[in-house]
Design an enzyme around this catalytic site. Structure first.
Site, PDB file in Angstrom:
ATOM      1  N   SER A  56       3.047   4.395  -1.033  1.00 48.00           N
ATOM      2  CA  SER A  56       4.145   3.516  -0.613  1.00 48.00           C
ATOM      3  C   SER A  56       5.363   3.878  -1.433  1.00 48.00           C
ATOM      4  O   SER A  56       5.259   4.156  -2.631  1.00 48.00           O
ATOM      5  CB  SER A  56       3.779   2.049  -0.828  1.00 48.00           C
ATOM      6  OG  SER A  56       3.713   1.777  -2.201  1.00 48.00           O
TER       7      SER A  56
ATOM      8  N   ASP B 103      -7.946   1.441  -3.289  1.00 46.09           N
ATOM      9  CA  ASP B 103      -9.232   2.121  -3.437  1.00 46.09           C
ATOM     10  C   ASP B 103      -9.823   2.428  -2.064  1.00 46.09           C
ATOM     11  O   ASP B 103     -10.395   3.495  -1.838  1.00 46.09           O
ATOM     12  CB  ASP B 103     -10.210   1.242  -4.231  1.00 46.09           C
ATOM     13  CG  ASP B 103      -9.627   0.816  -5.575  1.00 46.09           C
ATOM     14  OD1 ASP B 103      -8.861   1.601  -6.172  1.00 46.09           O
ATOM     15  OD2 ASP B 103      -9.929  -0.310  -6.031  1.00 46.09           O
TER      16      ASP B 103
END
Lengths: 364, 364
Positions: free
Chosen positions: A192, A261
């Site tokens: 991001s 994750d």
């Protein structure tokens, strides 16, 4: 040599373990297993729950324990992975132990072709909280980069690894170029990134999606890295040749643990090396790269899981004990529990995600 | 009190963890997750692989670490399980810690109805190898029995728990009666038992199946246990009222690790308490008990997984390095690797098993 031929269905995943909830290996393992991977799970900690709850019990494992595990696997000829995934590691000594392991695995390969696909998620911090691991971890991750196949830093981690702040499109490209050239990473995903409005407009990206929700921006890039005598060579790549893709998808309000994750795990599980450089071998077609396709699938699964999670938050809130008179710590615990990813309830979204958000070439 | 209401989809599983291969929690977790259970996984050891390989690395965790985990869960209001599963525990101190946990969970229950369903697999040894845990473990398991809902000992463990050798149908029934009456266990499954030919014939069982393969014999029995002031009362049960069911299924040649762990997990995952005592409430119908139905499903899944495992053993043997000149230890390692259960490859067999082997009432 035969004993070291990688087993095509086996992934070694080295991450944290929580008894309750879904972060680290608990977030990565079930989705990868559901996709058919035989996941060998090395836990770097065993905690009752993730530390976001504010209260937890358990242990961080030391480097000696992990070395002992890797030695045991090696003695049994089990260090024959086609893929490897690493996430949060609890100390610089543990990261160093994993670096030694990766070096050993790479040294055993004749060449890159058909070798270990290692997805390194350099978990160190984020823009909101800054660095949350010991600073000694950073140079070890920097050394590890040249042994990785795919990396999935967030903006903070990409900046830390390269020493370059991402403030606009130019500095973003400089960060990606540095990861490819200096650190010789074949596939980079910055999970991001925030860009000024003008730069968003310049690459055809939006601040908000069509439905009005705030949009996240992920970018990625691939680069062929050649080997000579087993050593990665600096690629002949300049900024003007970089081919960067981006995906925009809705920002989910509030913080959910284990999302990064799971993104890393799904990206690795969905990545197919075949035809990896097609877009560069045949510039005219500009087909998406395999890593962009993997990311599309990973994001689609994650959006489905987050949607399932949000749907039940209201229900869970109803079932929770009345919060009147609860202290702040208990409020936090309840909030964390509500926000645990609905992983086992999302088989369909993991196995057959519906792709809504597509990758596209920046500037195309 | 509301905070202690069990969460209907959550199982706490306390077992060993291996990085590679499928025993203990590694054998139990994926199947339970596939069946939709939110499994909270407490690992009692972290080894590179199971000890049958002869070589391994890793640690047995101590009781303090596990207590710390349970305390962490408790502080966060997470000790609200509807089900619990325990398997191999590495020391008497760890078994004692789990006993304290179960006592605490039972003490929090208003009554048995709707309370924790605890499947205790008292892993201590087998007929071939004898006792493979410290002898101090036995009396702690004996004390634990009265807090269990279902137990799944093999013949060796059932004998050890009761102090009675199973040599015929009479002594088998005495063992089951002792587990129900003295130890107040509601549901007993003895996972495999050997009986003299005459006794097999007497209960309508065979030494070999119709297709000529040697047959294993599993037996089970249920008994309603009443509570008074939270304490289990000795049931009013005599040998002539015992209702014992049996299932015969093919013995798979050779030894596969993790089969017992997976049977216990699948039996717990498939057990539905509703209508549990139907057969005794309405003796005429003699419907199968819920635990017998659960065992039928568990055995069906396991037979499917074992069949998938055996199918690929030949293929794996081809891929293994030439064994000429290999030492005995390496041979053992290779044998163990071939025999790892094909768990992630058996989604269909876990989710939708085909029941071939049926439970039937003994003597019916």
């Amino acid at each position: 040599m035969a004993a070291n031929v990688p087993d095509p269905s086996r992934i070694l995943s080295i991450q944290s373990h929580v008894v309750s909830g879904y972060v680290g290996n608990r977030s990565a393992t079930f989705p990868l297993q559901l996709l058919g991977w035989d996941v060998d799970v090395t836990n770097t900690v065993q905690f009752s729950n993730h530390t976001g709850y504010g209260r937890w019990g358990g242990l961080r494992f030391d480097a000696e324990h992990l070395q002992d595990i890797f030695d045991g696997l090696d003695k049994n000829g089990l260090l024959r992975y086609s893929r490897m995934l690493t996430g949060y590691m609890p100390s610089a000594a543990v990261v160093q132990t994993v670096l030694s392991l990766v070096k050993k695995l790479r040294a055993r390969e004749g060449g890159e072709e058909g070798g270990l696909i290692y997805l390194l998620d350099p978990v160190m911090g984020d823009m909101g909280r800054g660095m949350y691991v010991a600073p000694e971890v950073l140079p070890i991750y920097q050394e590890m980069l040249q042994y990785s196949t795919i990396i999935t830093p967030n903006q903070f981690e990409a900046q830390a690894l390269t020493g370059i702040d991402i403030v606009d499109l130019v500095s973003l490209k400089k960060v990606i170029l540095t990861l490819h050239k200096k650190h010789k990473v074949p596939h980079v995903i910055i999970t991001s990134v925030e860009l000024p409005d003008a730069d968003l407009a310049a690459i055809g990206a939006q601040k908000t999606l069509a439905d009005g929700r705030p949009a996240m921006l992920q970018v990625g890039s691939s680069c062929e890295i050649h080997l000579e005598a087993g050593e990665r060579q600096e690629p002949n790549l300049e900024e003007e040749n970089l081919q960067v893709w981006s995906i925009q998808f809705p920002e989910v309000q509030g913080y959910f643990s284990g999302v990064g994750d799971m993104f890393a795990a799904l990206t690795l599980g969905r990545f197919h090396r075949e035809g990896q450089m097609a877009s560069q071998a045949n510039g005219a077609t500009k087909d998406l790269t395999p890593i962009a396709k993997a990311s599309e699938l990973a994001i689609a699964s994650l959006q489905g899981i987050l949607s399932n999670t949000c749907k039940v938050i209201d229900q869970i809130e109803k079932d929770l004990p009345d919060s009147t008179g609860k202290d702040e710590a208990q409020e936090k615990v309840d909030r964390m529990r509500r926000r645990e990813l609905r992983v086992v309830q999302s088989k369909k979204e993991i196995e057959s995600p519906m792709i809504v958000y597509r990758a596209r070439w920046i500037g195309s």
